[in-house]
Enzyme design. Structure first.
Site, PDB file in Angstrom:
ATOM      1  N   SER A  12      -7.727  -3.598 -11.424  1.00  0.00           N
ATOM      2  CA  SER A  12      -6.346  -3.830 -11.004  1.00  0.00           C
ATOM      3  C   SER A  12      -5.539  -4.395 -12.171  1.00  0.00           C
ATOM      4  O   SER A  12      -5.848  -5.473 -12.689  1.00  0.00           O
ATOM      5  CB  SER A  12      -6.299  -4.811  -9.834  1.00  0.00           C
ATOM      6  OG  SER A  12      -4.963  -5.226  -9.590  1.00  0.00           O
ATOM      7  N   HIS A  35      -6.059   0.710 -10.377  1.00  0.00           N
ATOM      8  CA  HIS A  35      -5.304   0.202  -9.231  1.00  0.00           C
ATOM      9  C   HIS A  35      -4.012  -0.446  -9.725  1.00  0.00           C
ATOM     10  O   HIS A  35      -4.032  -1.332 -10.584  1.00  0.00           O
ATOM     11  CB  HIS A  35      -6.154  -0.815  -8.460  1.00  0.00           C
ATOM     12  CG  HIS A  35      -5.572  -1.227  -7.149  1.00  0.00           C
ATOM     13  ND1 HIS A  35      -5.667  -0.460  -6.008  1.00  0.00           N
ATOM     14  CD2 HIS A  35      -4.882  -2.341  -6.791  1.00  0.00           C
ATOM     15  CE1 HIS A  35      -5.071  -1.085  -5.001  1.00  0.00           C
ATOM     16  NE2 HIS A  35      -4.574  -2.230  -5.453  1.00  0.00           N
ATOM     17  N   ASP A  37      -0.662  -2.407  -8.536  1.00  0.00           N
ATOM     18  CA  ASP A  37      -0.011  -3.147  -7.460  1.00  0.00           C
ATOM     19  C   ASP A  37       1.495  -3.202  -7.667  1.00  0.00           C
ATOM     20  O   ASP A  37       1.978  -3.665  -8.704  1.00  0.00           O
ATOM     21  CB  ASP A  37      -0.551  -4.582  -7.404  1.00  0.00           C
ATOM     22  CG  ASP A  37      -1.933  -4.648  -6.787  1.00  0.00           C
ATOM     23  OD1 ASP A  37      -2.136  -4.007  -5.738  1.00  0.00           O
ATOM     24  OD2 ASP A  37      -2.805  -5.332  -7.342  1.00  0.00           O
ATOM     25  N   MET A  39       4.856  -4.836  -6.124  1.00  0.00           N
ATOM     26  CA  MET A  39       5.333  -5.909  -5.241  1.00  0.00           C
ATOM     27  C   MET A  39       6.851  -6.042  -5.375  1.00  0.00           C
ATOM     28  O   MET A  39       7.380  -5.911  -6.477  1.00  0.00           O
ATOM     29  CB  MET A  39       4.664  -7.236  -5.605  1.00  0.00           C
ATOM     30  CG  MET A  39       3.157  -7.199  -5.587  1.00  0.00           C
ATOM     31  SD  MET A  39       2.450  -8.818  -5.989  1.00  0.00           S
ATOM     32  CE  MET A  39       0.705  -8.436  -6.033  1.00  0.00           C
ATOM     33  N   HIS A  68      -0.652   0.871  -4.986  1.00  0.00           N
ATOM     34  CA  HIS A  68      -0.634   0.073  -3.760  1.00  0.00           C
ATOM     35  C   HIS A  68       0.765  -0.515  -3.583  1.00  0.00           C
ATOM     36  O   HIS A  68       1.169  -1.403  -4.334  1.00  0.00           O
ATOM     37  CB  HIS A  68      -1.710  -1.014  -3.912  1.00  0.00           C
ATOM     38  CG  HIS A  68      -1.805  -1.960  -2.762  1.00  0.00           C
ATOM     39  ND1 HIS A  68      -2.538  -3.135  -2.825  1.00  0.00           N
ATOM     40  CD2 HIS A  68      -1.262  -1.940  -1.511  1.00  0.00           C
ATOM     41  CE1 HIS A  68      -2.446  -3.768  -1.668  1.00  0.00           C
ATOM     42  NE2 HIS A  68      -1.671  -3.079  -0.868  1.00  0.00           N
ATOM     43  N   MET A  70       3.055  -2.790  -1.969  1.00  0.00           N
ATOM     44  CA  MET A  70       3.246  -3.994  -1.163  1.00  0.00           C
ATOM     45  C   MET A  70       4.744  -4.259  -1.090  1.00  0.00           C
ATOM     46  O   MET A  70       5.263  -5.229  -1.649  1.00  0.00           O
ATOM     47  CB  MET A  70       2.496  -5.170  -1.798  1.00  0.00           C
ATOM     48  CG  MET A  70       1.009  -5.059  -1.656  1.00  0.00           C
ATOM     49  SD  MET A  70       0.133  -6.411  -2.469  1.00  0.00           S
ATOM     50  CE  MET A  70      -0.334  -5.608  -3.973  1.00  0.00           C
ATOM     51  N   MET A 139      -7.408  -5.635   3.077  1.00  0.00           N
ATOM     52  CA  MET A 139      -7.116  -6.736   2.156  1.00  0.00           C
ATOM     53  C   MET A 139      -8.087  -7.879   2.420  1.00  0.00           C
ATOM     54  O   MET A 139      -8.232  -8.344   3.552  1.00  0.00           O
ATOM     55  CB  MET A 139      -5.679  -7.216   2.337  1.00  0.00           C
ATOM     56  CG  MET A 139      -4.608  -6.209   1.884  1.00  0.00           C
ATOM     57  SD  MET A 139      -4.723  -5.769   0.138  1.00  0.00           S
ATOM     58  CE  MET A 139      -4.469  -7.374  -0.666  1.00  0.00           C
ATOM     59  N   ASP A 177      -9.721  -5.149  -1.483  1.00  0.00           N
ATOM     60  CA  ASP A 177      -8.908  -5.659  -2.590  1.00  0.00           C
ATOM     61  C   ASP A 177      -8.665  -7.149  -2.378  1.00  0.00           C
ATOM     62  O   ASP A 177      -8.109  -7.545  -1.355  1.00  0.00           O
ATOM     63  CB  ASP A 177      -7.581  -4.897  -2.633  1.00  0.00           C
ATOM     64  CG  ASP A 177      -6.664  -5.332  -3.770  1.00  0.00           C
ATOM     65  OD1 ASP A 177      -7.080  -6.170  -4.591  1.00  0.00           O
ATOM     66  OD2 ASP A 177      -5.519  -4.826  -3.826  1.00  0.00           O
TER      67      ASP A 177
END
Length: 227
Positions: A12, A35, A37, A39, A68, A70, A139, A177
């Site tokens: 990640s 990965h 992320d 946000m 991912h 979020m 999660m 994760d």
């Protein structure tokens, strides 16, 4: 692409040095998946990166981009992330009032669709959609920050999802994760996860490549349960 028989440790980049991302990604070039992320400071209390960074990284590697989201209202950004080079987009069930529509919007872009569940979210929320998706992300911490402690009780959810996927005979990957390291990764594998995201356990180490290999080895040596 059916990958549920494979065991993958996905580094990640949340824990990488953002000032030199391309170099950091090169350090884990052996990993099949990366990965990423995203946000928004609204769905989670942090802000990370957007489509331009994904597009910039895409030019540096052929790795599978596991993005991912979020974020609130992810439908608005699906096209942008798909165009930027995402190979898979995972959205949060909690952020999607019309989850079925969102999943199919992702699929219309010719990429894989995943659904993430926060620690408190019941697996029943995603059960009806299992035939439509490629991955379920459980999660194992509350999302929003890297370096958090693993929530052991989430393994019950991993087991439940892995068992249901197996019962239905579906090619759905089960991902975890949060707080994944050489101690917790085998627990997740034994519970039935086959894709494990690790951030600080890889990029927080002096040699990320060695850390990734050690994690991959720890997971391969663990015997899966429900799958």
């Amino acid at each position: 692409m059916h990958m549920s028989e494979k065991v993958i440790v996905a580094p990640s980049i949340l824990s990488a040095d953002f000032a030199r991302l391309a170099d950091e990604v090169a350090r884990v070039k052996e990993a099949e998946w990366l990965h990423i992320d995203v946000m928004d400071g609204a769905f989670v209390p942090n802000i990370t990166l957007g489509p331009p960074v994904v597009k910039a990284l895409r030019a540096h590697t052929q790795q599978f981009f596991d993005v991912h989201l979020m974020i609130e209202h992810p439908d608005r950004f699906i096209s942008a992330f798909a165009d930027a080079g995402a190979d898979q987009l995972t959205v949060h069930a909690e952020a999607c009032p019309h989850l079925h529509r969102t999943v199919h919007l992702i699929k219309e872009h010719g990429i894989r669709a995943g659904v993430a569940l926060n620690p408190h979210t019941p697996v029943s929320l995603v059960e009806w959609l299992l035939p439509d998706i490629d991955l379920v992300l459980i999660m194992t911490v509350n999302p929003g920050f890297g370096g958090q402690a693993f929530i052991a009780r989430t393994m019950e959810k991993v087991e439940a999802v892995a068992r249901r996927v197996a019962d239905l005979g579906l090619p759905v990957d089960v991902q975890v994760d949060g707080g994944i390291d050489v101690t917790t990764a085998p627990l997740a594998r034994k519970a039935g996860a086959n894709i494990l995201v690790a951030g600080s356990a890889i990029f927080g180490q002096p040699d990320p490549a060695t850390a990734w290999r050690e994690l991959q080895e720890a997971v391969r040596n663990a015997t899966p349960g429900a799958r």
